[in-house]
Design a protein around this motif. Structure first.
Motif, PDB file in Angstrom:
ATOM      1  N   CYS A  44      87.958  53.902  82.382  1.00 15.08           N
ATOM      2  CA  CYS A  44      88.921  54.092  83.473  1.00 15.08           C
ATOM      3  C   CYS A  44      88.263  54.189  84.846  1.00 15.08           C
ATOM      4  O   CYS A  44      87.069  54.422  84.968  1.00 15.08           O
ATOM      5  CB  CYS A  44      89.782  55.318  83.210  1.00 15.08           C
ATOM      6  SG  CYS A  44      88.945  56.878  83.414  1.00 15.08           S
ATOM      7  N   ASP A  45      89.095  53.975  85.852  1.00 14.67           N
ATOM      8  CA  ASP A  45      88.676  54.147  87.236  1.00 14.67           C
ATOM      9  C   ASP A  45      89.051  55.534  87.739  1.00 14.67           C
ATOM     10  O   ASP A  45      88.358  56.116  88.560  1.00 14.67           O
ATOM     11  CB  ASP A  45      89.340  53.098  88.141  1.00 14.67           C
ATOM     12  CG  ASP A  45      88.945  51.686  87.768  1.00 14.67           C
ATOM     13  OD1 ASP A  45      87.778  51.467  87.389  1.00 14.67           O
ATOM     14  OD2 ASP A  45      89.815  50.800  87.839  1.00 14.67           O
ATOM     15  N   GLU A  46      90.189  56.028  87.260  1.00 13.85           N
ATOM     16  CA  GLU A  46      90.699  57.306  87.724  1.00 13.85           C
ATOM     17  C   GLU A  46      91.225  58.126  86.561  1.00 13.85           C
ATOM     18  O   GLU A  46      91.684  57.573  85.568  1.00 13.85           O
ATOM     19  CB  GLU A  46      91.845  57.104  88.722  1.00 13.85           C
ATOM     20  CG  GLU A  46      91.419  56.394  89.984  1.00 13.85           C
ATOM     21  CD  GLU A  46      92.579  56.166  90.931  1.00 13.85           C
ATOM     22  OE1 GLU A  46      92.340  56.206  92.136  1.00 13.85           O
ATOM     23  OE2 GLU A  46      93.731  55.968  90.462  1.00 13.85           O
ATOM     24  N   VAL A  47      91.170  59.448  86.737  1.00 11.00           N
ATOM     25  CA  VAL A  47      91.653  60.375  85.721  1.00 11.00           C
ATOM     26  C   VAL A  47      92.711  61.268  86.354  1.00 11.00           C
ATOM     27  O   VAL A  47      92.491  61.818  87.431  1.00 11.00           O
ATOM     28  CB  VAL A  47      90.502  61.268  85.195  1.00 11.00           C
ATOM     29  CG1 VAL A  47      91.011  62.288  84.196  1.00 11.00           C
ATOM     30  CG2 VAL A  47      89.396  60.431  84.596  1.00 11.00           C
ATOM     31  N   ILE A  48      93.836  61.365  85.686  1.00 14.71           N
ATOM     32  CA  ILE A  48      94.848  62.351  86.039  1.00 14.71           C
ATOM     33  C   ILE A  48      94.822  63.385  84.931  1.00 14.71           C
ATOM     34  O   ILE A  48      94.955  63.046  83.756  1.00 14.71           O
ATOM     35  CB  ILE A  48      96.246  61.716  86.176  1.00 14.71           C
ATOM     36  CG1 ILE A  48      96.243  60.726  87.347  1.00 14.71           C
ATOM     37  CG2 ILE A  48      97.312  62.796  86.352  1.00 14.71           C
ATOM     38  CD1 ILE A  48      97.496  59.889  87.466  1.00 14.71           C
ATOM     39  N   ILE A  49      94.624  64.629  85.321  1.00 14.26           N
ATOM     40  CA  ILE A  49      94.462  65.696  84.336  1.00 14.26           C
ATOM     41  C   ILE A  49      95.758  66.502  84.234  1.00 14.26           C
ATOM     42  O   ILE A  49      96.122  67.195  85.183  1.00 14.26           O
ATOM     43  CB  ILE A  49      93.301  66.635  84.725  1.00 14.26           C
ATOM     44  CG1 ILE A  49      92.001  65.843  84.898  1.00 14.26           C
ATOM     45  CG2 ILE A  49      93.135  67.736  83.684  1.00 14.26           C
ATOM     46  CD1 ILE A  49      90.864  66.649  85.492  1.00 14.26           C
ATOM     47  N   PRO A  50      96.460  66.387  83.098  1.00 13.51           N
ATOM     48  CA  PRO A  50      97.646  67.236  82.915  1.00 13.51           C
ATOM     49  C   PRO A  50      97.194  68.632  82.501  1.00 13.51           C
ATOM     50  O   PRO A  50      96.345  68.786  81.623  1.00 13.51           O
ATOM     51  CB  PRO A  50      98.415  66.542  81.794  1.00 13.51           C
ATOM     52  CG  PRO A  50      97.400  65.746  81.058  1.00 13.51           C
ATOM     53  CD  PRO A  50      96.275  65.458  82.005  1.00 13.51           C
ATOM     54  N   VAL A  51      97.747  69.633  83.163  1.00 12.01           N
ATOM     55  CA  VAL A  51      97.374  71.017  82.872  1.00 12.01           C
ATOM     56  C   VAL A  51      98.635  71.852  82.748  1.00 12.01           C
ATOM     57  O   VAL A  51      99.491  71.820  83.630  1.00 12.01           O
ATOM     58  CB  VAL A  51      96.473  71.603  83.988  1.00 12.01           C
ATOM     59  CG1 VAL A  51      96.200  73.080  83.759  1.00 12.01           C
ATOM     60  CG2 VAL A  51      95.162  70.838  84.086  1.00 12.01           C
ATOM     61  N   SER A  52      98.723  72.573  81.672  1.00  8.27           N
ATOM     62  CA  SER A  52      99.798  73.544  81.513  1.00  8.27           C
ATOM     63  C   SER A  52      99.390  74.794  82.286  1.00  8.27           C
ATOM     64  O   SER A  52      98.273  75.277  82.120  1.00  8.27           O
ATOM     65  CB  SER A  52      99.968  73.867  80.030  1.00  8.27           C
ATOM     66  OG  SER A  52     100.829  74.958  79.861  1.00  8.27           O
ATOM     67  N   PRO A  53     100.251  75.310  83.144  1.00  7.09           N
ATOM     68  CA  PRO A  53      99.864  76.465  83.961  1.00  7.09           C
ATOM     69  C   PRO A  53      99.826  77.761  83.150  1.00  7.09           C
ATOM     70  O   PRO A  53     100.611  78.670  83.350  1.00  7.09           O
ATOM     71  CB  PRO A  53     100.932  76.500  85.056  1.00  7.09           C
ATOM     72  CG  PRO A  53     102.117  75.860  84.441  1.00  7.09           C
ATOM     73  CD  PRO A  53     101.592  74.847  83.468  1.00  7.09           C
ATOM     74  N   GLN A  54      98.926  77.796  82.229  1.00  4.99           N
ATOM     75  CA  GLN A  54      98.664  78.983  81.431  1.00  4.99           C
ATOM     76  C   GLN A  54      97.263  79.453  81.792  1.00  4.99           C
ATOM     77  O   GLN A  54      96.393  78.643  82.101  1.00  4.99           O
ATOM     78  CB  GLN A  54      98.727  78.660  79.934  1.00  4.99           C
ATOM     79  CG  GLN A  54     100.015  78.016  79.485  1.00  4.99           C
ATOM     80  CD  GLN A  54     101.180  78.969  79.514  1.00  4.99           C
ATOM     81  OE1 GLN A  54     101.034  80.153  79.224  1.00  4.99           O
ATOM     82  NE2 GLN A  54     102.346  78.477  79.889  1.00  4.99           N
ATOM     83  N   LEU A  55      97.021  80.721  81.738  1.00  9.34           N
ATOM     84  CA  LEU A  55      95.726  81.243  82.162  1.00  9.34           C
ATOM     85  C   LEU A  55      94.583  80.707  81.305  1.00  9.34           C
ATOM     86  O   LEU A  55      93.489  80.506  81.787  1.00  9.34           O
ATOM     87  CB  LEU A  55      95.763  82.767  82.168  1.00  9.34           C
ATOM     88  CG  LEU A  55      96.787  83.361  83.144  1.00  9.34           C
ATOM     89  CD1 LEU A  55      96.791  84.875  83.061  1.00  9.34           C
ATOM     90  CD2 LEU A  55      96.500  82.913  84.567  1.00  9.34           C
TER      91      LEU A  55
END
Length: 158
Positions: A44-55
């Protein structure tokens, strides 16, 4: 992939002929940082990081950012982190606000935080169960609207 010399480039080699035919090729991997994820990062050229807003998500985020950095140094010098997308969000909760504040502090001006947030909704689970995208399953749902807004944001239209 494991037994092949240079196996981390397998996916990249398969996708290379398709690059000129598409504006975007989306590779969605599981959160495990195994060979498939390394292949995706190599391709890939770019990464989108999905994050669940959990500590507890901060640990996985740190590991992934370190892995992207290693891949950039050793395998794929063109890779960049495009940003972080918050998913499974309930913006009404204190947990969301605190986790988002920690992520904002952690990322600072180093990593973009997308304005779009994908809400926690049963519709996404139902769409997965129906083997359908949220846009097909429930086009007028909050989640579908959030994904549309995110797509516009990624394309620079928001």
């Amino acid at each position: 992939m494991r037994n092949e010399l240079g196996g981390e480039h397998t996916l990249s080699e398969l996708l290379e002929p398709l690059r000129s035919d598409y504006s975007f090729i989306i590779i969605d991997t599981n959160p495990y940082l195994g060979l498939l994820t390394i292949n995706a990062l190599a391709a890939c050229d770019e990464v989108i990081i999905p994050v669940s807003p959990q500590l507890w998500s901060a640990t996985g985020l740190t590991d992934l950012i370190q892995t992207v950095s290693k891949v950039k140094r050793k395998i794929n010098p063109r890779i960049e982190i495009r940003g972080i997308l918050l998913t499974i969000c309930d913006e009404r909760t204190i947990l969301f606000r605190e986790a988002k504040a920690l992520l904002d502090e952690f990322c600072g001006d180093k990593i973009r935080m997308f304005k779009s947030h994908i809400p926690s909704t049963v519709k996404i689970g139902e769409a997965n169960y129906a083997s359908s995208s949220i846009l097909e399953y429930s086009a007028d749902s909050k989640a579908a609207l959030a994904y549309r807004n995110f797509a516009l944001e990624v394309c620079g239209h928001a």
